[in-house]
Design a protein around this motif. Structure first.
Motif, PDB file in Angstrom:
ATOM      1  N   SER A   1      20.000  79.178 -17.578  1.00  0.00           N
ATOM      2  CA  SER A   1      19.758  77.099 -16.474  1.00  0.00           C
ATOM      3  C   SER A   1      20.353  77.459 -15.101  1.00  0.00           C
ATOM      4  O   SER A   1      21.600  78.246 -14.416  1.00  0.00           O
ATOM      5  CB  SER A   1      20.664  76.700 -17.129  1.00  0.00           C
ATOM      6  OG  SER A   1      21.002  75.645 -17.210  1.00  0.00           O
TER       7      SER A   1
ATOM      8  N   THR B   1      20.356  71.677 -21.297  1.00  0.00           N
ATOM      9  CA  THR B   1      20.242  73.144 -21.783  1.00  0.00           C
ATOM     10  C   THR B   1      20.443  72.273 -23.311  1.00  0.00           C
ATOM     11  O   THR B   1      19.673  72.967 -24.381  1.00  0.00           O
ATOM     12  CB  THR B   1      21.472  74.326 -21.283  1.00  0.00           C
ATOM     13  OG1 THR B   1      21.767  74.771 -20.667  1.00  0.00           O
ATOM     14  CG2 THR B   1      22.078  75.068 -22.398  1.00  0.00           C
TER      15      THR B   1
ATOM     16  N   VAL C   1      23.583  82.086 -23.114  1.00  0.00           N
ATOM     17  CA  VAL C   1      23.708  81.243 -22.004  1.00  0.00           C
ATOM     18  C   VAL C   1      24.399  81.400 -20.852  1.00  0.00           C
ATOM     19  O   VAL C   1      25.068  81.851 -20.517  1.00  0.00           O
ATOM     20  CB  VAL C   1      23.861  79.694 -22.625  1.00  0.00           C
ATOM     21  CG1 VAL C   1      23.396  78.899 -21.279  1.00  0.00           C
ATOM     22  CG2 VAL C   1      23.595  79.092 -23.963  1.00  0.00           C
TER      23      VAL C   1
END
Length: 231
Positions: A118, A156, A87
């Motif tokens: 993100s 997320t 991520v």
């Protein structure tokens, strides 16, 4: 949220212009000399001097260096284990390519089968840069709505946890990592932190603002209970 982001930007612009801070403080210190009969003259002058000392101490290179070390002191090292997803959090144009490079290197090292980007205004552009590096579409996903660290983690989690993703490699810069790590844990992730380097051309005053903003963010998130794992 829009008003908070506008206020944060205003504070940032104010802090980046020392004249806007020093001039009012100088007026507070000098006003008693200009108006001799002013009540509470010594108190006002003393307050101005104290605020000036606080400002110069807080923004000194030594204070910033110590505060920066405090933000990373409790962040664990990357253990090197494989995870469900990488991520990477957006931070703006100045940070994007470095974070993409780090994410691509981790994917190519087979640390995870998926890279998830993100951040509003960043995620889709990071995905395009990752595609340009040869990362296949099936290994890429993103959300481009989040504007805060809390929204990064929440959105997320909404996307990835429904796909069975629990353990992640989290990519962001060192000052931002502690708050991000704790927030993502709060939303149910097992997080392995992997810091990305700060831009080499980052202005010292901007780094100072980042560091103290993170301390303020930790206090704010702590009060709201966002730094503790759900039961």
């Amino acid at each position: 949220m829009t008003h908070w982001l506008a206020l944060k930007n205003l504070i940032f612009q104010w802090f980046m212009a020392p004249t806007l801070i020093l001039l009012p403080l100088a007026i507070i210190v000098g006003l008693p000399w200009l108006i001799p009969r002013l009540r509470w003259k010594r108190l006002l002058m003393g307050l101005g001097i104290i605020l000036l000392l606080v400002y110069f101490t807080a923004t000194s290179s030594l204070t910033v260096a110590l505060a920066s070390k405090g933000l990373v002191a409790f962040v664990p090292k990357d253990s090197g284990e494989t995870v469900d997803a990488i991520v990477v959090l957006g931070r703006g144009d100045q940070w994007r390519e470095t974070r993409v490079d780090v994410a691509a290197e981790l994917w190519q090292a087979h640390r995870a089968p998926l890279i998830f980007a993100s951040g509003a205004g960043d995620a889709s552009q990071m995905i395009e840069l990752l595609r340009a590096k040869g990362i296949p579409n099936q290994a890429l996903a993103h959300e481009d709505c989040s504007r805060t660290t809390k929204e990064n983690a929440e959105l997320t989690a909404t996307v990835l946890q429904s796909q069975g993703v629990r353990k992640i490699l989290l990519i962001t810069d060192a000052p931002h990592m502690l708050r991000s790590l704790l927030t993502f844990r709060h939303f149910g992730f097992n997080v392995i932190p992997h810091t990305s380097p700060l831009p080499p051309d980052l202005a010292p005053r901007k780094k100072t603002l980042m560091v103290f903003y993170e301390y303020a963010g930790l206090v704010s998130y702590g009060i709201q209970g966002r730094l503790f794992a759900h039961s």
